[in-house]
Design a protein around this motif. Structure first.
Motif, PDB file in Angstrom:
ATOM      1  N   PHE A  72      77.491  49.296  84.343  1.00  0.00           N
ATOM      2  CA  PHE A  72      77.697  50.070  83.118  1.00  0.00           C
ATOM      3  C   PHE A  72      76.804  51.310  83.149  1.00  0.00           C
ATOM      4  O   PHE A  72      75.697  51.268  83.684  1.00  0.00           O
ATOM      5  N   ARG A  73      77.273  52.371  82.557  1.00  0.00           N
ATOM      6  CA  ARG A  73      76.483  53.597  82.490  1.00  0.00           C
ATOM      7  C   ARG A  73      75.310  53.396  81.524  1.00  0.00           C
ATOM      8  O   ARG A  73      75.523  53.035  80.351  1.00  0.00           O
TER       9      ARG A  73
ATOM     10  N   LYS B 119      81.913  50.761  78.545  1.00  0.00           N
ATOM     11  CA  LYS B 119      82.920  50.694  79.602  1.00  0.00           C
ATOM     12  C   LYS B 119      82.346  50.184  80.910  1.00  0.00           C
ATOM     13  O   LYS B 119      81.345  50.699  81.406  1.00  0.00           O
TER      14      LYS B 119
ATOM     15  N   GLU C 156      82.271  56.858  84.574  1.00  0.00           N
ATOM     16  CA  GLU C 156      82.674  56.174  83.343  1.00  0.00           C
ATOM     17  C   GLU C 156      84.012  56.709  82.852  1.00  0.00           C
ATOM     18  O   GLU C 156      84.884  55.945  82.417  1.00  0.00           O
TER      19      GLU C 156
END
Length: 271
Positions: free
Chosen positions: A154-155, A94, A118
């Protein structure tokens, strides 16, 4: 006076942003570049911004007929399927882009999305984000007054059983996402940037030094003044009054740089 190192970085950055993917260098030039890299890793001095060694050109969203909102929408679409980040295989799926005022004078840049970011699809909404909102409130600002983003979109992954755990982005992950944040800065054209945390400073300034060594100074990124301070999550882990005082001192310098009014109460916080 511009040094050879600064001139080389400026030239290489321009080449990367114009879409050039490869450059032939001889052994002598390769040795010089390697020495600069080693010097930066040793922390002997803050390194200037480093162009990304990536086959995908930086996104171009600078057409004069495009509004800031249109540029950011273009970048958001590019970021959602950003190949340099996807190819690493170390970032989660994600994408979390940015939030706030596209015409803001103050831009805040964090490190990477965490669990809550997120989940909600917005930067700085977890405990650290709530503290950041309170810091902005003490400055007389709301989240809607500023632009908030992250160097890494992004994580960072920690495997299948990651749960709510987070980690700092790696140098490779920062480099992969660097063209996106640089394009955001060009679109927003803020009057001042605050780097929140060491990874943010590494991504924007190319330095290997920590926050403690970078605090109390002004840097530049694409011609915009940059201040480095501790990430709000650091304040949640370290409840020492000195840490909170340090962040507030940095924010006072930012307010002064932006020409914001500073009350006696604000001036004397933590004193």
């Amino acid at each position: 006076m511009t040094t050879l190192r600064q001139l080389a970085v400026e030239t290489l950055t321009h080449m990367v942003e114009s879409g050039q993917e490869r450059l032939a260098v001889d052994d002598e030039a390769r040795g010089i570049l390697r020495q600069w890299m080693l010097d930066a890793r040793k922390g002997s001095q803050p390194a200037p911004p480093v162009p990304v060694a990536e086959s995908t050109p930086a996104p171009r969203a600078e057409q004069p007929e495009m509004s800031v909102e249109e540029k950011l929408d273009f970048l958001r679409q590019k970021a959602a399927d950003w190949k340099p980040a996807r190819r690493l295989g170390t970032l989660r799926e994600k994408m979390v882009f940015a939030v706030g005022n596209p015409h803001a004078r103050l831009m805040l840049v964090g490190e990477a999305p965490g669990y809550e970011e997120e989940r909600q699809g917005e930067p700085f909404v977890g405990p650290a984000g709530q503290l950041l909102t309170r810091i902005l409130g003490a400055m007389g600002l709301q989240r809607s007054d500023v632009y908030i983003s992250n160097v890494c979109k992004f994580r960072p992954s920690m495997g299948e059983n990651q749960g709510t755990s987070n980690r700092a982005p790696s140098p490779e992950e920062l480099a992969a996402c660097q063209p996106l944040i640089m394009a955001e800065i060009r679109a927003i054209q803020p009057a001042c940037i605050v780097c929140l945390g060491g990874s943010s400073a590494k991504g924007l300034l190319g330095t290997q030094q920590g926050v403690s060594a970078l605090r109390g100074q002004w840097f530049e990124c694409q011609g915009v003044p940059v201040r480095v301070t501790y990430h709000p999550s650091y304040l949640l882990r370290n409840e020492a009054l000195s840490a909170r005082r340090s962040v507030w001192e940095d924010m006072l310098e930012v307010m002064q740089r932006l020409g914001m009014p500073i009350s006696e109460k604000q001036q004397n916080y933590f004193r």
